[in-house]
Every structure is written in structure tokens, then in C-alpha cells.
Design a protein around this motif. Structure first.
Motif, short mmCIF file in Angstrom:
data_model
loop_
_atom_site.label_atom_id
_atom_site.label_comp_id
_atom_site.label_asym_id
_atom_site.label_seq_id
_atom_site.Cartn_x
_atom_site.Cartn_y
_atom_site.Cartn_z
N CYS A 1 0.81 -1.22 0.00
CA CYS A 1 0.00 0.00 0.00
C CYS A 1 0.85 1.27 0.00
CB CYS A 1 -0.93 0.01 1.21
SG CYS A 1 -1.91 1.52 1.25
N GLY A 2 0.75 2.03 -1.08
CA GLY A 2 1.49 3.28 -1.20
C GLY A 2 1.00 4.35 -0.25
N MET A 3 -0.25 4.24 0.18
CA MET A 3 -0.82 5.25 1.10
C MET A 3 -0.52 4.91 2.56
SD MET A 3 -2.08 7.51 -0.90
CE MET A 3 -3.13 8.57 0.08
N ARG A 4 0.21 3.84 2.77
CA ARG A 4 0.63 3.39 4.11
C ARG A 4 -0.56 3.05 5.02
NH1 ARG A 4 5.55 7.31 5.71
NH2 ARG A 4 5.86 5.82 7.38
N VAL A 5 -1.52 2.37 4.41
CA VAL A 5 -2.67 1.89 5.18
C VAL A 5 -2.42 0.42 5.52
CG1 VAL A 5 -5.16 1.37 5.00
CG2 VAL A 5 -4.24 3.47 3.99
N ASP A 6 -2.95 -0.03 6.64
CA ASP A 6 -2.94 -1.47 6.95
C ASP A 6 -4.35 -1.98 6.71
OD1 ASP A 6 -0.27 -1.68 7.82
OD2 ASP A 6 -0.82 -0.79 9.76
N PRO A 7 -4.67 -2.36 5.47
CA PRO A 7 -6.08 -2.64 5.17
C PRO A 7 -6.66 -3.82 5.95
CG PRO A 7 -4.67 -3.18 3.30
CD PRO A 7 -3.81 -2.47 4.28
N HIS A 8 -5.81 -4.78 6.34
CA HIS A 8 -6.41 -5.91 7.09
C HIS A 8 -6.77 -5.49 8.51
CE1 HIS A 8 -2.23 -6.06 8.20
NE2 HIS A 8 -2.41 -7.05 9.04
N LEU A 9 -6.18 -4.37 8.98
CA LEU A 9 -6.52 -3.87 10.32
C LEU A 9 -7.52 -2.73 10.25
CD1 LEU A 9 -2.89 -3.79 11.79
CD2 LEU A 9 -4.62 -5.59 12.07
N ALA A 10 -7.36 -1.85 9.23
CA ALA A 10 -8.24 -0.68 9.11
C ALA A 10 -8.70 -0.55 7.67
CB ALA A 10 -7.48 0.57 9.56
N PRO A 11 -9.63 -1.39 7.25
CA PRO A 11 -10.01 -1.41 5.83
C PRO A 11 -10.68 -0.11 5.38
CG PRO A 11 -11.49 -2.81 7.11
CD PRO A 11 -10.38 -2.40 8.02
N ASN A 12 -11.24 0.65 6.29
CA ASN A 12 -11.88 1.89 5.88
C ASN A 12 -11.16 3.10 6.45
OD1 ASN A 12 -13.91 0.87 4.13
ND2 ASN A 12 -14.81 -0.08 5.94
N SER A 13 -9.85 3.06 6.31
CA SER A 13 -9.02 4.19 6.74
C SER A 13 -9.29 5.41 5.88
CB SER A 13 -7.55 3.78 6.60
OG SER A 13 -6.74 4.90 6.39
N ALA A 14 -9.15 6.60 6.48
CA ALA A 14 -9.34 7.86 5.73
C ALA A 14 -8.34 7.99 4.60
CB ALA A 14 -9.19 9.04 6.69
N GLU A 15 -7.22 7.29 4.72
CA GLU A 15 -6.15 7.43 3.73
C GLU A 15 -6.29 6.46 2.57
OE1 GLU A 15 -4.09 9.92 3.90
OE2 GLU A 15 -5.02 10.53 5.79
N CYS A 16 -7.19 5.51 2.67
CA CYS A 16 -7.33 4.51 1.61
C CYS A 16 -7.99 5.13 0.39
CB CYS A 16 -8.13 3.32 2.12
SG CYS A 16 -8.54 2.16 0.80
N ILE A 17 -7.33 5.01 -0.76
CA ILE A 17 -7.88 5.57 -1.99
C ILE A 17 -8.57 4.49 -2.83
CG2 ILE A 17 -6.34 7.58 -2.09
CD1 ILE A 17 -4.61 5.93 -4.09
N ARG A 18 -8.80 3.33 -2.22
CA ARG A 18 -9.55 2.26 -2.89
C ARG A 18 -8.93 1.84 -4.22
NH1 ARG A 18 -11.38 2.22 1.79
NH2 ARG A 18 -13.48 2.89 2.30
N CYS A 19 -7.61 1.87 -4.27
CA CYS A 19 -6.96 1.51 -5.54
C CYS A 19 -7.03 0.02 -5.81
CB CYS A 19 -5.50 1.99 -5.53
SG CYS A 19 -4.48 1.14 -4.30
N GLY A 20 -7.20 -0.77 -4.76
CA GLY A 20 -7.37 -2.21 -4.95
C GLY A 20 -6.07 -2.99 -5.07
N GLU A 21 -4.92 -2.32 -4.94
CA GLU A 21 -3.63 -3.03 -5.06
C GLU A 21 -3.52 -4.13 -4.00
OE1 GLU A 21 -1.23 -2.61 -7.43
OE2 GLU A 21 -2.70 -1.25 -8.34
N CYS A 22 -4.00 -3.82 -2.79
CA CYS A 22 -3.90 -4.80 -1.70
C CYS A 22 -4.72 -6.05 -2.00
CB CYS A 22 -4.36 -4.17 -0.39
SG CYS A 22 -5.96 -3.37 -0.51
N MET A 23 -5.87 -5.83 -2.66
CA MET A 23 -6.72 -6.99 -2.99
C MET A 23 -6.02 -7.90 -3.98
SD MET A 23 -10.25 -5.00 -3.49
CE MET A 23 -10.66 -3.75 -2.30
N ARG A 24 -5.27 -7.27 -4.87
CA ARG A 24 -4.58 -8.02 -5.92
C ARG A 24 -3.50 -8.93 -5.32
NH1 ARG A 24 -0.77 -6.94 -9.31
NH2 ARG A 24 -0.22 -4.94 -8.35
N VAL A 25 -2.84 -8.46 -4.25
CA VAL A 25 -1.71 -9.25 -3.74
C VAL A 25 -2.10 -10.19 -2.60
CG1 VAL A 25 -0.01 -7.51 -4.41
CG2 VAL A 25 -0.96 -7.47 -2.08
N CYS A 26 -3.28 -10.02 -2.05
CA CYS A 26 -3.67 -10.88 -0.92
C CYS A 26 -3.71 -12.34 -1.36
CB CYS A 26 -5.03 -10.46 -0.37
SG CYS A 26 -5.61 -11.56 0.93
#
Ligand code: SF4
Ligand code: SF4
Ligand code: SF4
Lengths: 48, 289
Positions: free
Chosen positions: B244-269
Motif C-alpha cells: 500500500c502506497g498510502m501506508r494503510v494497513d487494510p487488514h486492520l483498518a479497511p476503511n481508513s481515511a487514507e485509503c484511496i480504494r486503488c485495490g492493489e492490496c486486494m490483488r496481492v492478498c
């Protein structure tokens, strides 16, 4: 407990936002936006 | 293909919303003035860009607030709230030309900088201050002796206007050049800083400055496009946080204010634990477990 924001409430808020938008359009705000957007904005380009 | 789909959509949208070719022909400064300019685009896109077909929502908001009548900006706010409720910062990941420009600059193979967390975290709040002070507060409150307001964000800070409108218009039109003064030099300096920062840091304008990203982030928990973690499937490998380029931990905070919903994390999970899913669907699933 991490409860999700109810989707139904989102839809209700969405309808309210659309109504607000239509109200603004009906009171002439779209024209204000239009006039600003069709003239070169001196502030945006750094001239004024 | 899936890997490049987002870039194709970002570029396609950027081209489509700036498709007024006549504006780029040399001669008199000329921008599109047709009916589409009544409508705002969802991302940052200067309305004085010679190719722009729509209005910039941040510029439009300031224009209404800074107007002589001090109207409540119902049309622009209603529009922005509707986009926020529908998609939130998904717009940032997929439908903002300036977001794409920063991503492309970051691809330039130079050493990258990681801002220390103790600096990065507080700096993220700067964009909310920009929204409150430069986009809303000052345009609403300030009036010159002639009763005119000013779009403070556009005038003193926005590098999008300088890049998309200032630079092309000044390059193409000799008659604008004699009018250039300290303000243009200041905005060029900001643009150069923004470009250099974007080469070294992933999306610095989006992280720290952009008032539109700040506004959309307010809808992170409400918008119809939300991210969900299947906590049963997640193996806590951290692959999502790492990419994550926005430095979000999506598995801990999936709806972080910093998440731009780019979906890169979904691709690599590796276990497909992350998804864009409807809130109702997730609740039903949670009830079964
Ligand atoms: S934060 Fe602003 S500039 Fe960045 S992608 Fe979102 S709207 Fe565009
Ligand atoms: S990549 Fe998937 S499995 Fe790994 S921590 Fe993130 S959500 Fe969990
Ligand atoms: S958390 Fe995932 S979707 Fe959000 S910005 Fe990071 S990589 Fe993109």
C-alpha cells in the motif's frame, strides 16, 4: 464491536444529497458554476 | 490486464474529461464554454485547463462561497456529498487525473523517501486544515473593498491549476506573458516542489494537501464502495500493508481515511481476504458465523 454503517442509511443520505443538489441547481447555482468555469480563471493560472 | 486496468481507466477518464482539442490550438487563449461546464467532474481537474469539459468541484465550491451574494453552496455540496456517499475516495484511486500524474511521477526510478511516522501522521491532517481554511473559511469570510471574494486555495496553493491551466495557457499565448508576476512565480515554485516530491514520495499532494481527498475521506465508513476484510480468511501475512502506497494497513483498518480504494492490496492478498463488498452482504455473513 465494529458495526458497519447501515447501507440503507447511506441510500437515504444519498437521496438527501441529490435533493440538496437539485435545490441548489433550481436556485441558480449551476449558472454561477458555469460562469466561473467558462471564463479563464486568473487565480487558477496564477495571474491574479 | 487486471494489473493495468486501473491505469487504463485513470488515463481514459483523464483524456475524456479534457478532450476539448480546440483549446490546445495556438492563438487566442480559449477554453471550452459549452453546457457541460455546468457540471463538476468528481476529481481535481482545473476548469481553466484548455481541454477541460467540466468544472472543478473545489474551484466551484470556492466560486459560490466567494460570490457577492454569499450563497449556501447547495448544488456543489450536494454533488460532492452524493459522490462521497457513492464512492468516497474510490474517486482518488480511479477517476482523478492529478492522482494519476503523481503515480506516474513516482514511477521515475530514483531513490524513494519514507517520511517517518511521527512526521507523516500529523502532516496527514494538513489537508483538513486546507479544506476548512482555504477552501471554505477564507472564501466565505474575506471580501475586498469592492465586495469581491477570492478563491484562496486556487489562487495561492493549487498546483493542479498551475499544471493543467497556467503552464499550457502561458506557453501557448504570448499575450498572457507580460501579465506574469510574483503570484505566477510562487505557484510555479509550488508546482515544482509538488512534482519533485511526487517523484520521491507516493502521492504527496493526495496525502497531505488535497482538500477534495479530505472531503471524500469523511465518507469512508458510509460510502457504498467500502472495503471488507474476511477476518476468518486473513492469515495476517502483511502483504497488503506492504504494497500500500498510502501506508494503510487494510487488514486492520479497511476503511481508513487514507485509503484511496486503488485495490492493489486486494490483488496481492494470497487468500483473497480483501474485497469491495456491500455492507449488507457482510452483515449477513457475520450473523451466520
Ligand atoms: S486526493 Fe485529491 S488529487 Fe489526490 S486523487 Fe484524490 S481528489 Fe485527486
Ligand atoms: S494480504 Fe490478505 S491475508 Fe495477508 S494480511 Fe492482508 S488481508 Fe490478511
Ligand atoms: S489499503 Fe489497499 S485499496 Fe487502500 S490505498 Fe492501500 S492498497 Fe489501495
Amino acid at each position: 464491536m465494529n458495526r458497519e454503517f447501515p447501507e440503507k442509511l447511506t441510500v437515504i443520505l444519498l437521496l438527501a444529497a441529490v435533493c440538496l443538489c437539485i435545490f441548489g441547481a433550481a436556485t441558480g447555482e449551476m449558472e454561477d458554476v458555469f460562469i466561473k468555469a467558462v471564463n479563464i480563471c486568473m487565480e487558477c493560472i496564477g495571474l491574479g | 490486464m487486471a494489473k493495468h486496468l486501473r491505469k487504463i481507466i485513470q488515463a481514459g477518464w483523464g483524456l475524456l474529461s479534457n478532450a476539448y482539442v480546440r483549446g490546445f490550438l495556438p492563438g487566442q487563449p480559449f477554453i471550452y464554454s459549452g453546457a457541460l461546464k455546468h457540471f463538476c467532474v468528481p476529481g481535481m481537474n482545473c476548469y481553466s485547463c484548455p481541454g477541460a469539459l467540466g468544472a472543478c468541484p473545489v474551484g466551484a465550491l470556492q466560486a459560490v462561497l466567494a460570490g457577492r451574494q454569499r450563497k449556501f453552496p447547495a448544488y456543489v455540496l450536494g454533488y460532492l456529498a452524493a459522490v462521497g456517499l457513492l464512492a468516497g475516495r474510490f474517486i482518488c484511486g480511479w477517476l482523478c487525473l492529478f492522482g494519476l500524474i503523481q503515480e506516474l511521477l513516482y514511477k521515475i526510478p530514483l531513490p524513494k523517501i519514507t517520511i517517518p511516522e511521527r512526521v507523516d501522521r500529523p502532516l496527514r491532517y494538513l489537508k483538513y486544515a486546507v479544506l476548512l481554511v482555504l477552501v471554505v473559511g477564507l472564501p466565505l469570510l474575506y471580501r475586498s473593498e469592492y465586495g469581491a471574494g477570492d478563491p484562496f486555495f486556487c489562487k495561492y496553493l493549487c498546483p493542479v491549476g498551475t499544471l493543467e491551466a497556467g503552464v499550457p495557457l502561458v506557453l501557448m499565448n504570448d499575450m498572457l506573458r507580460p501579465a506574469l508576476g510574483w503570484l505566477f512565480r510562487w505557484k510555479m515554485l509550488l508546482l515544482i516542489v509538488c512534482i519533485l516530491a511526487s517523484i520521491l514520495i507516493y502521492r504527496p499532494f493526495c496525502k497531505y494537501i488535497c482538500p477534495l481527498g479530505a472531503f471524500y475521506s469523511l465518507f469512508r465508513k458510509m460510502s457504498l464502495v467500502r472495503m471488507h476484510v474476511d477476518t476468518d480468511a486473513c492469515i495476517n501475512c502483511g502483504a497488503c500493508s506492504k504494497i500500500c502506497g498510502m501506508r494503510v494497513d487494510p487488514h486492520l483498518a479497511p476503511n481508513s481515511a487514507e485509503c484511496i480504494r486503488c485495490g492493489e492490496c486486494m490483488r496481492v492478498c494470497p487468500v483473497n481476504a480483501l474485497s469491495f463488498a456491500r455492507a449488507a452482504g457482510k452483515q449477513e455473513k457475520a450473523a451466520v458465523h
